[in-house]
Design a protein around this motif. Structure first.
Motif, PDB file in Angstrom:
ATOM      1  N   MET A   1       0.845  -1.203   0.000  1.00 56.66           N
ATOM      2  CA  MET A   1       0.000   0.000   0.000  1.00 56.66           C
ATOM      3  C   MET A   1       0.881   1.254   0.000  1.00 56.66           C
ATOM      4  N   PRO A   2       1.468   1.618  -1.147  1.00 52.92           N
ATOM      5  CA  PRO A   2       2.402   2.743  -1.162  1.00 52.92           C
ATOM      6  C   PRO A   2       1.749   4.096  -0.942  1.00 52.92           C
ATOM      7  N   PHE A   3       0.415   4.215  -1.069  1.00 47.91           N
ATOM      8  CA  PHE A   3      -0.230   5.529  -0.974  1.00 47.91           C
ATOM      9  C   PHE A   3      -1.260   5.601   0.150  1.00 47.91           C
ATOM     10  N   ASN A   4      -1.046   4.837   1.230  1.00 54.41           N
ATOM     11  CA  ASN A   4      -1.945   4.947   2.366  1.00 54.41           C
ATOM     12  C   ASN A   4      -1.574   6.193   3.186  1.00 54.41           C
ATOM     13  N   LEU A   5      -2.357   6.482   4.234  1.00 58.92           N
ATOM     14  CA  LEU A   5      -2.158   7.704   5.013  1.00 58.92           C
ATOM     15  C   LEU A   5      -0.789   7.768   5.691  1.00 58.92           C
ATOM     16  N   PRO A   6      -0.332   6.708   6.363  1.00 57.39           N
ATOM     17  CA  PRO A   6       0.999   6.773   6.970  1.00 57.39           C
ATOM     18  C   PRO A   6       2.102   7.061   5.956  1.00 57.39           C
ATOM     19  N   ASN A   7       2.017   6.412   4.796  1.00 52.84           N
ATOM     20  CA  ASN A   7       3.041   6.647   3.772  1.00 52.84           C
ATOM     21  C   ASN A   7       2.948   8.053   3.193  1.00 52.84           C
ATOM     22  N   LEU A   8       1.730   8.594   3.112  1.00 49.47           N
ATOM     23  CA  LEU A   8       1.557   9.969   2.642  1.00 49.47           C
ATOM     24  C   LEU A   8       2.269  10.944   3.578  1.00 49.47           C
ATOM     25  N   LEU A   9       2.154  10.726   4.886  1.00 50.65           N
ATOM     26  CA  LEU A   9       2.860  11.577   5.852  1.00 50.65           C
ATOM     27  C   LEU A   9       4.377  11.468   5.677  1.00 50.65           C
ATOM     28  N   THR A  10       4.839  10.260   5.385  1.00 48.48           N
ATOM     29  CA  THR A  10       6.277  10.067   5.154  1.00 48.48           C
ATOM     30  C   THR A  10       6.728  10.814   3.906  1.00 48.48           C
ATOM     31  N   TRP A  11       5.925  10.735   2.827  1.00 46.70           N
ATOM     32  CA  TRP A  11       6.242  11.476   1.604  1.00 46.70           C
ATOM     33  C   TRP A  11       6.269  12.981   1.871  1.00 46.70           C
ATOM     34  N   LEU A  12       5.329  13.469   2.674  1.00 47.70           N
ATOM     35  CA  LEU A  12       5.298  14.900   3.002  1.00 47.70           C
ATOM     36  C   LEU A  12       6.566  15.312   3.746  1.00 47.70           C
ATOM     37  N   ARG A  13       7.081  14.410   4.575  1.00 47.35           N
ATOM     38  CA  ARG A  13       8.326  14.690   5.293  1.00 47.35           C
ATOM     39  C   ARG A  13       9.494  14.841   4.318  1.00 47.35           C
ATOM     40  N   ILE A  14       9.512  14.012   3.304  1.00 44.65           N
ATOM     41  CA  ILE A  14      10.568  14.102   2.294  1.00 44.65           C
ATOM     42  C   ILE A  14      10.422  15.386   1.474  1.00 44.65           C
ATOM     43  N   LEU A  15       9.176  15.694   1.090  1.00 45.58           N
ATOM     44  CA  LEU A  15       8.927  16.900   0.288  1.00 45.58           C
ATOM     45  C   LEU A  15       9.211  18.178   1.072  1.00 45.58           C
ATOM     46  N   ALA A  16       9.184  18.104   2.389  1.00 47.45           N
ATOM     47  CA  ALA A  16       9.455  19.285   3.218  1.00 47.45           C
ATOM     48  C   ALA A  16      10.943  19.634   3.251  1.00 47.45           C
ATOM     49  N   ILE A  17      11.815  18.708   2.848  1.00 42.28           N
ATOM     50  CA  ILE A  17      13.256  18.948   2.943  1.00 42.28           C
ATOM     51  C   ILE A  17      13.712  20.138   2.093  1.00 42.28           C
ATOM     52  N   PRO A  18      13.316  20.233   0.791  1.00 40.67           N
ATOM     53  CA  PRO A  18      13.727  21.419   0.021  1.00 40.67           C
ATOM     54  C   PRO A  18      13.208  22.724   0.624  1.00 40.67           C
ATOM     55  N   LEU A  19      11.996  22.695   1.155  1.00 39.38           N
ATOM     56  CA  LEU A  19      11.436  23.881   1.809  1.00 39.38           C
ATOM     57  C   LEU A  19      12.262  24.248   3.034  1.00 39.38           C
ATOM     58  N   PHE A  20      12.587  23.253   3.824  1.00 41.21           N
ATOM     59  CA  PHE A  20      13.386  23.443   5.035  1.00 41.21           C
ATOM     60  C   PHE A  20      14.746  24.070   4.705  1.00 41.21           C
ATOM     61  N   THR A  64       0.359  -1.133   7.893  1.00 47.20           N
ATOM     62  CA  THR A  64       1.804  -1.356   7.782  1.00 47.20           C
ATOM     63  C   THR A  64       2.096  -2.015   6.435  1.00 47.20           C
ATOM     64  N   SER A  65       3.239  -1.700   5.883  1.00 48.99           N
ATOM     65  CA  SER A  65       3.622  -2.269   4.587  1.00 48.99           C
ATOM     66  C   SER A  65       5.131  -2.322   4.489  1.00 48.99           C
ATOM     67  N   ALA A  66       5.608  -3.191   3.630  1.00 50.50           N
ATOM     68  CA  ALA A  66       7.056  -3.302   3.411  1.00 50.50           C
ATOM     69  C   ALA A  66       7.600  -1.996   2.837  1.00 50.50           C
ATOM     70  N   PHE A  67       6.806  -1.370   1.967  1.00 46.80           N
ATOM     71  CA  PHE A  67       7.237  -0.102   1.373  1.00 46.80           C
ATOM     72  C   PHE A  67       7.359   0.981   2.446  1.00 46.80           C
ATOM     73  N   GLY A  68       6.376   1.034   3.356  1.00 46.59           N
ATOM     74  CA  GLY A  68       6.426   2.011   4.443  1.00 46.59           C
ATOM     75  C   GLY A  68       7.609   1.767   5.364  1.00 46.59           C
ATOM     76  N   ALA A  69       7.889   0.496   5.648  1.00 50.93           N
ATOM     77  CA  ALA A  69       9.030   0.146   6.502  1.00 50.93           C
ATOM     78  C   ALA A  69      10.345   0.566   5.857  1.00 50.93           C
ATOM     79  N   PHE A  70      10.396   0.567   4.529  1.00 53.32           N
ATOM     80  CA  PHE A  70      11.589   1.033   3.814  1.00 53.32           C
ATOM     81  C   PHE A  70      11.664   2.554   3.780  1.00 53.32           C
ATOM     82  N   LEU A  71      10.514   3.191   3.474  1.00 58.37           N
ATOM     83  CA  LEU A  71      10.508   4.636   3.232  1.00 58.37           C
ATOM     84  C   LEU A  71      10.694   5.458   4.505  1.00 58.37           C
ATOM     85  N   ASP A  72      10.127   4.997   5.621  1.00 58.57           N
ATOM     86  CA  ASP A  72      10.159   5.781   6.858  1.00 58.57           C
ATOM     87  C   ASP A  72      11.579   6.097   7.333  1.00 58.57           C
TER      88      ASP A  72
END
Length: 197
Positions: A1-20, A64-72
């Motif tokens: 489930m690469p696009f569930n809510l927990p993974n979306l929050l993780t993606w937002l954390r990555i996207l915040a890096i250039p802004l930061f 929980t997903s294997a993708f989320g465990a990798f991305l987090d």
């Protein structure tokens, strides 16, 4: 489930890096240095909160997903590394300390990947020592980003510096702990390779 809510929050954390990072490149006519410090601190603190939140939601929502465990952990390390590089750039952190922390993250990540490939990932599971290191580091970085004094007696830069030095010592200690835990598997693997030849 690469696009569930927990993974979306993780993606937002990555996207915040250039802004930061970009906050510190804005003209001072747009954002004063003290406001740059404040906004960057809030972004980093928000990322730290979502780090806890995405794990909590993954468990509560059973997403929980294997993708989320990798991305987090990738998101965590990217944010921390970006913050350390920014702090070195701003002259608030010595480069050797940043190199120690970043080097450890790369080493332990590579070690965990290798151990997972041979089915021994539990040998290098996160230790209590590693959690203390992370806690010290995650308190130190916002203090160094904020940089300003809080009230008359709280010197954020000084306290942050003490904590990041403690984190650096714990970083090396925990790295040696993980390497020691993996050593039997390394020696067994080397022996197996030698026997094959």
């Amino acid at each position: 489930m690469p696009f569930n809510l927990p993974n979306l929050l993780t993606w937002l954390r990555i996207l915040a890096i250039p802004l930061f990072v970009g906050i510190f490149y804005l003209p001072h006519s747009w954002l004063s240095p003290s406001n740059q410090n404040l906004v960057a601190t809030l972004i980093f603190a928000g990322a730290a909160i979502t780090d806890w939140l995405d794990g909590y939601l993954a468990r509560v929502l059973n997403q929980t997903s294997a993708f989320g465990a990798f991305l987090d952990p990738v998101a965590d390390k990217l944010m921390v590394c970006a913050a350390l590089i920014v702090l070195v750039y701003l002259g608030r952190l010595d480069a050797p300390i940043a190199l120690v922390i970043i080097g450890r993250e790369i080493t332990v990540s590579a070690l965990r990947e290798w151990m997972a490939q041979i089915g021994q990932s539990k040998s290098v599971a996160v230790s209590f020592l590693g959690k203390i290191k992370t806690t010290s580091q995650m308190i130190a970085i916002p203090l160094l980003l904020y940089h300003e004094n809080v009230g008359e007696y709280f010197n954020a830069q000084q306290i942050g510096t003490w904590l990041i030095y403690i984190a650096a010592v714990l970083t090396l200690w925990s790295m040696f702990y993980y390497l020691k835990a993996a050593l039997p598997q390394v020696l067994t693997s080397d022996k197996g390779d030698s026997d094959e030849h």
